[in-house]
Design a protein around this motif. Structure first.
Motif, PDB file in Angstrom:
ATOM      1  N   ILE A 536      -6.686 -44.070   7.376  1.00  0.00           N
ATOM      2  CA  ILE A 536      -6.960 -43.297   8.580  1.00  0.00           C
ATOM      3  C   ILE A 536      -6.724 -41.836   8.293  1.00  0.00           C
ATOM      4  N   GLY A 537      -7.476 -40.998   8.956  1.00  0.00           N
ATOM      5  CA  GLY A 537      -7.248 -39.568   8.794  1.00  0.00           C
ATOM      6  C   GLY A 537      -8.356 -38.958   7.975  1.00  0.00           C
ATOM      7  N   LYS A 538      -8.451 -37.636   8.098  1.00  0.00           N
ATOM      8  CA  LYS A 538      -9.515 -36.927   7.382  1.00  0.00           C
ATOM      9  C   LYS A 538      -9.117 -36.810   5.918  1.00  0.00           C
ATOM     10  N   SER A 539     -10.126 -36.560   5.076  1.00  0.00           N
ATOM     11  CA  SER A 539      -9.752 -36.295   3.692  1.00  0.00           C
ATOM     12  C   SER A 539     -10.210 -34.891   3.327  1.00  0.00           C
ATOM     13  N   MET A 540      -9.558 -34.352   2.289  1.00  0.00           N
ATOM     14  CA  MET A 540      -9.887 -33.013   1.805  1.00  0.00           C
ATOM     15  C   MET A 540     -10.832 -33.172   0.618  1.00  0.00           C
ATOM     16  N   ASP A 541     -11.944 -32.432   0.640  1.00  0.00           N
ATOM     17  CA  ASP A 541     -12.841 -32.455  -0.517  1.00  0.00           C
ATOM     18  C   ASP A 541     -12.314 -31.490  -1.571  1.00  0.00           C
ATOM     19  N   ILE A 542     -12.428 -31.905  -2.832  1.00  0.00           N
ATOM     20  CA  ILE A 542     -11.910 -31.075  -3.940  1.00  0.00           C
ATOM     21  C   ILE A 542     -13.085 -30.534  -4.737  1.00  0.00           C
ATOM     22  N   PHE A 543     -13.095 -29.203  -4.947  1.00  0.00           N
ATOM     23  CA  PHE A 543     -14.218 -28.562  -5.640  1.00  0.00           C
ATOM     24  C   PHE A 543     -13.750 -27.844  -6.902  1.00  0.00           C
ATOM     25  N   LEU A 544     -14.608 -27.904  -7.927  1.00  0.00           N
ATOM     26  CA  LEU A 544     -14.389 -27.128  -9.145  1.00  0.00           C
ATOM     27  C   LEU A 544     -15.724 -26.465  -9.450  1.00  0.00           C
ATOM     28  N   ASN A 545     -15.736 -25.142  -9.584  1.00  0.00           N
ATOM     29  CA  ASN A 545     -16.998 -24.396  -9.795  1.00  0.00           C
ATOM     30  C   ASN A 545     -18.057 -24.792  -8.754  1.00  0.00           C
ATOM     31  N   GLU A 546     -17.647 -24.828  -7.487  1.00  0.00           N
ATOM     32  CA  GLU A 546     -18.561 -25.122  -6.362  1.00  0.00           C
ATOM     33  C   GLU A 546     -19.119 -26.551  -6.368  1.00  0.00           C
ATOM     34  N   LYS A 547     -18.602 -27.427  -7.249  1.00  0.00           N
ATOM     35  CA  LYS A 547     -19.134 -28.796  -7.297  1.00  0.00           C
ATOM     36  C   LYS A 547     -18.022 -29.758  -6.869  1.00  0.00           C
ATOM     37  N   LYS A 548     -18.348 -30.728  -5.987  1.00  0.00           N
ATOM     38  CA  LYS A 548     -17.321 -31.667  -5.537  1.00  0.00           C
ATOM     39  C   LYS A 548     -16.929 -32.597  -6.688  1.00  0.00           C
ATOM     40  N   VAL A 549     -15.627 -32.678  -6.950  1.00  0.00           N
ATOM     41  CA  VAL A 549     -15.163 -33.502  -8.076  1.00  0.00           C
ATOM     42  C   VAL A 549     -14.216 -34.620  -7.636  1.00  0.00           C
ATOM     43  N   GLY A 550     -13.894 -34.672  -6.328  1.00  0.00           N
ATOM     44  CA  GLY A 550     -12.993 -35.731  -5.863  1.00  0.00           C
ATOM     45  C   GLY A 550     -12.589 -35.476  -4.429  1.00  0.00           C
ATOM     46  N   ASP A 551     -11.687 -36.330  -3.903  1.00  0.00           N
ATOM     47  CA  ASP A 551     -11.165 -36.095  -2.553  1.00  0.00           C
ATOM     48  C   ASP A 551      -9.770 -36.699  -2.433  1.00  0.00           C
ATOM     49  N   ARG A 552      -9.040 -36.293  -1.392  1.00  0.00           N
ATOM     50  CA  ARG A 552      -7.663 -36.783  -1.174  1.00  0.00           C
ATOM     51  C   ARG A 552      -7.424 -36.832   0.319  1.00  0.00           C
ATOM     52  N   ILE A 553      -6.731 -37.862   0.761  1.00  0.00           N
ATOM     53  CA  ILE A 553      -6.569 -38.074   2.203  1.00  0.00           C
ATOM     54  C   ILE A 553      -5.371 -37.285   2.768  1.00  0.00           C
ATOM     55  N   LEU A 554      -5.482 -36.861   4.038  1.00  0.00           N
ATOM     56  CA  LEU A 554      -4.344 -36.212   4.717  1.00  0.00           C
ATOM     57  C   LEU A 554      -3.396 -37.312   5.219  1.00  0.00           C
ATOM     58  N   PRO A 555      -2.086 -37.108   5.362  1.00  0.00           N
ATOM     59  CA  PRO A 555      -1.354 -35.866   5.111  1.00  0.00           C
ATOM     60  C   PRO A 555      -0.946 -35.660   3.648  1.00  0.00           C
ATOM     61  N   ILE A 556      -1.155 -36.649   2.772  1.00  0.00           N
ATOM     62  CA  ILE A 556      -0.697 -36.506   1.376  1.00  0.00           C
ATOM     63  C   ILE A 556      -1.354 -35.304   0.693  1.00  0.00           C
ATOM     64  N   ALA A 557      -2.589 -34.964   1.131  1.00  0.00           N
ATOM     65  CA  ALA A 557      -3.307 -33.825   0.533  1.00  0.00           C
ATOM     66  C   ALA A 557      -2.512 -32.526   0.674  1.00  0.00           C
ATOM     67  N   LEU A 558      -1.758 -32.390   1.771  1.00  0.00           N
ATOM     68  CA  LEU A 558      -0.975 -31.153   1.972  1.00  0.00           C
ATOM     69  C   LEU A 558       0.067 -31.003   0.871  1.00  0.00           C
ATOM     70  N   GLU A 559       0.609 -32.139   0.410  1.00  0.00           N
ATOM     71  CA  GLU A 559       1.655 -32.084  -0.620  1.00  0.00           C
ATOM     72  C   GLU A 559       1.077 -31.851  -2.012  1.00  0.00           C
ATOM     73  N   GLU A 560      -0.174 -32.292  -2.224  1.00  0.00           N
ATOM     74  CA  GLU A 560      -0.725 -32.234  -3.588  1.00  0.00           C
ATOM     75  C   GLU A 560      -1.693 -31.073  -3.799  1.00  0.00           C
ATOM     76  N   LEU A 561      -2.230 -30.510  -2.698  1.00  0.00           N
ATOM     77  CA  LEU A 561      -3.313 -29.522  -2.853  1.00  0.00           C
ATOM     78  C   LEU A 561      -3.020 -28.186  -2.168  1.00  0.00           C
ATOM     79  N   HIS A 562      -1.730 -27.917  -1.853  1.00  0.00           N
ATOM     80  CA  HIS A 562      -1.408 -26.596  -1.259  1.00  0.00           C
ATOM     81  C   HIS A 562      -1.718 -25.502  -2.274  1.00  0.00           C
TER      82      HIS A 562
END
Length: 815
Positions: A536-562
């Protein structure tokens, strides 16, 4: 702590300290005083229980006949061998000959072609029960012939029915990859006997889709994400599902937690839209409670059939890394196996660990790649292909590869601490073709590992519990909306969801029209589009050089992608240069130099509020409540941890703007007794008391790991200052059933927590990574008091009575 020199062989053992420099200085002064000899400390190690004596190992080996690899591992001087045994799978029981089962001639002919002349007993039972029309659970290990046990009777029933032009059976797999892996097997069989099979998933081309809609196959292979989407959109594809008479779910054990709770509702929705009663068939790996679990998932009584694995033998060794860390042990084992050309799978328990292991293994010139969820599917598929074709010797993976994906022959499985049924599932991959297999369980430098080191037999008792929570309020809310989209709700149905339906009517998410309840698409369309049935919950899209390379779900994304976090992706580290939260859900990565020395770990603060108490009970003498909790979470900074250091503390950096997130979940709360003896001895009474509760919260979560089926990674915890209130809650929004599993088995977890602290030989006031530290601690493993926690746990286990109290302002939450 162990200090050694690889060049000259001197070594010494010293008392643990958080400060490495202090330990090294003490070593140097002992060296100057002539207390460190070049003979090493082998004898001393045995006295300290750090390694086994040669005689103990010889006794363990007994009549077994280990080969060179296993023998070298057993006589290691760096690890404590907790257990060694040879796991032998006997010949499975045989059943009837193929021609005695009354099957169609074409079916018999095909089975002869693929050299099946006789069924295993469990296959025979499954075929008979399914043809008879029973709802069946087939529980059997990997590579045991489970697939044939359900495919044969489904094909036979289609032949008996003579139906064409309609979907008769739907086969559901938990992932696209697994469905695509299994599809050719099913297709080969079905087409030989004149039955149409099609695969329908997110990657199916428009052309293929058109063919399926124009000429529906008798068997459809798909996944629940596709079914969910098409049902609520009422597409042409969803109308194909309405003729279904059989639903087959393979790898049913995967539908645990949030995903399983959603699948429970999707099955309920299929029952609503299908014109005929559906027969359910589930196939699952070894589970302790497969029947109960599947009955809850399908909401119907089921018959269970147990299968056994193929004949083969596997050398099993349980190792505790005394003089190195867990990752060093796992890399060393990988190297030993791959040097002898044994194909090896290394299973880790988290994304981070699978990445770190691959980075360190590559430095040792091991030909290895990462395979985990959150990496793009085409990358994962290329890793599977390379491994299957022998271009790759080892895979560092998470449980995604545990499903039955066929990666060819596997000779060795190395695994970090996981429940025994999963280990057996993984060992099922070693010795798959009847050759000798290797299985190494590498315990870690953590509390539960230390417990198993001392009680190895308990490991084999702790079978995983799969859990789902159909009453998860968020899942129920979304799924009731989906039901109204599938087909209008009449006034007299779904009485069990009346409250939720009324809430949606009040909010105008649903509307009353001609005495039927219909969806207000304008209002809920976007909401349902954003909803993921896998978490449940939104996920954060992860980009490298403007290309999507993965995703991570909230709230864990706040801890790993700040901002400035170090993020691991496919064996490479990147730095987060931009984080869009809370306005936008994205993170942008940038490359960093290969020799950059750190990775990061978030510092967090959380505040809990009890919203509703569902249930109370007494555990020993303590009142414990299972409740709905509101958690206010804040990521306020991070620590830099040196690569290769397993120490769970580092250099602090505070974020300019903290990241905040509110969510509702389920959890348990109890009021721990006060550690009065330790408080009396203490200079700083408040510190001793609060740190004792914080350490207790850590150990209860870590120690509950296997009792609740390896769910400690699904749990969060908070101890509130000196109040004695300890909260342990589901990390998933809305709850996933993990804390409920702990609530039901809390006595065992509290007893185990006491033994973990009591048996840890460290003398450090704050404890060590093997007793009180937690790698998930949001307070940098500060405010921990081992002896205070031991007293708390002893008081609980001896039945001291406590009642729940309200939290007071000013209590500092320690997470």
């Amino acid at each position: 702590m162990h200090v050694s020199c690889t060049s000259c062989g001197i070594e010494d053992i010293l008392e643990f300290s958080k400060n490495y420099d202090e330990v090294f200085l003490e070593f140097l002064s002992r060296f100057d005083e002539g207390l460190v000899s070049e003979e090493g400390i082998a004898e001393n190690l045995k006295d300290e229980g750090i390694v086994r004596t040669e005689n103990e190992i010889k006794e363990m080996i007994g009549d077994y006949n280990p080969d060179v690899i296993t023998e070298n591992v057993l006589f290691t001087k760096k690890d404590y061998v907790s257990q060694y045994k040879v796991l032998k799978n006997p010949e499975p029981k045989m059943g009837s000959k193929v021609e005695e089962m009354g099957l169609e001639d074409e079916v018999i002919k095909y089975l002869e072609e693929i050299q099946i002349q006789q069924f295993y007993k469990f296959q025979e039972e499954a075929i008979e029960e399914i043809i008879f029309g029973e709802n069946v659970v087939i529980e059997a290990p990997t590579a045991s012939g489970k697939t044939e046990a359900f495919v044969i009777p489904v094909i036979q029933k289609i032949k008996n029915s003579g139906e064409v032009g309609n979907v008769f059976a739907v086969f559901v797999y938990p992932t696209k990859a697994l469905a695509r892996d299994q599809f050719p097997k099913i297709q080969n069989f079905a087409e030989k006997v004149g039955i149409d099979v099609s695969l329908f998933d997110g990657d199916t081309s428009q052309n293929e889709r058109r063919k399926i809609l124009e000429k529906p196959p008798q068997i459809l292979v798909t996944n629940f994400d596709v079914i969910h989407y098409h049902l609520w959109h009422q597409t042409k594809f969803s109308s194909l599902l309405t003729t279904m008479k059989m639903l087959v779910i393979d790898e049913a054990h995967v539908y645990s937690g949030i995903f399983g709770s959603n699948v429970h509702y999707i099955i309920k929705r299929l029952k609503r839209v299908c014109s005929k009663k559906i027969q359910f068939i589930a196939a699952s790996a070894t589970l302790d409670d497969a029947k109960q679990f599947c009955e809850k998932l399908f909401d119907t009584p089921m018959k269970i059939i147990h299968g056994s694995g193929k004949k083969g033998q596997t050398d099993f060794v349980m190792l505790f890394p005394s003089l190195r860390n867990q990752r060093a042990l796992m890399v060393d084992l990988t190297k030993r196996l791959t040097e002898k050309n044994h194909k090896t799978m290394v299973f880790n328990n988290s994304h981070l660990n699978s990445e770190l292991l691959a980075i360190q293994a590559k430095k040792q010139k091991i030909n290895i790649k990462v395979h985990r969820a959150g990496l793009m599917a085409n990358y994962r598929r290329s890793v599977e292909r390379e491994f299957k074709s022998d271009a790759l010797q080892a895979i560092s993976c998470t449980p995604t590869l545990e499903l039955g994906i066929d990666v060819g022959n596997v000779d060795g499985v190395i695994s970090s601490t996981i429940p025994v049924n999963r280990l057996i599932q993984r060992i099922g991959r070693a010795a798959r073709k009847g050759q000798r297999g290797y299985a190494f369980l590498a315990l870690g430098n953590d509390p539960i590992s230390q417990y198993y080191k001392n009680h190895p037999d308990d490991y084999f008792e702790d079978v995983e519990r799969t859990y789902i929570d159909p009453k998860n309020p968020f899942v129920e809310e979304f799924q009731v909306l989906s039901m109204a989209c599938d087909k209008p709700i009449s006034k007299h149905e779904l009485k069990e969801h009346q409250e939720v339906i009324q809430h949606h009517l009040d909010e105008e998410n649903l509307l009353m029209y001609n005495n039927r309840i219909i969806p207000n698409f304008d209002k809920i369309g976007q909401m349902l589009n954003d909803y993921s049935i896998r978490g449940i919950g939104k996920s954060m899209d992860i980009f490298l050089n403007e290309k999507k390379v993965g995703d991570r779900i909230l709230p864990i994304a706040l801890e790993e992608l700040h901002k400035d976090a170090i993020y691991f992706l496919a064996g490479t580290r990147y730095k987060v240069k931009e984080f869009g939260y809370p306005e936008k859900n994205y993170a942008k990565l940038e490359r960093i130099p290969k020799d950059y020395p750190y990775y990061t770990k978030a510092l967090t603060e959380e505040w809990p509020t009890i919203e509703t108490v569902f249930e109370r009970r007494n555990v020993f003498g303590m009142e414990v409540a299972f409740c709905k909790l509101h958690i206010k979470k804040q990521v306020y900074g991070y620590v830099n941890i040196e690569l290769g250091q397993e120490v769970t503390q580092g250099e602090k950096v505070i974020l300019e703007e903290p990241l905040e997130y509110d969510f509702v979940t389920k959890g348990i709360v109890f009021h721990a007794p006060r550690p009065l003896e330790e408080i009396q001895k203490a200079e700083d009474e408040d510190y001793t008391e609060a740190s004792g509760y914080h350490a207790t919260e850590h150990v209860v979560i870590e120690g509950s790991n296997m009792i609740t089926g390896g769910v400690s990674q699904d749990l969060g915890g908070i101890s509130l200052g000196t109040s004695g209130l300890i909260f342990i809650y589901d990390g998933a929004i809305g709850g996933n059933g993990a804390s409920r599993a702990l609530f039901d088995r809390l006595e065992k977890a509290l007893e185990r927590a006491m033994y973990i602290i009591k048996e840890c030989p460290c003398k450090n006031e704050s404890g060590c990574p093997r007793c009180t530290f937690s790698y998930r601690c949001g307070n940098n493993n500060e405010f921990l008091h081992k002896y205070s926690s031991l007293e708390v746990l002893q008081r609980i286990n001896s039945g001291e009575k406590t009642k729940l109290v309200d939290p007071t302002e000013g209590d500092r939450p320690l997470v």
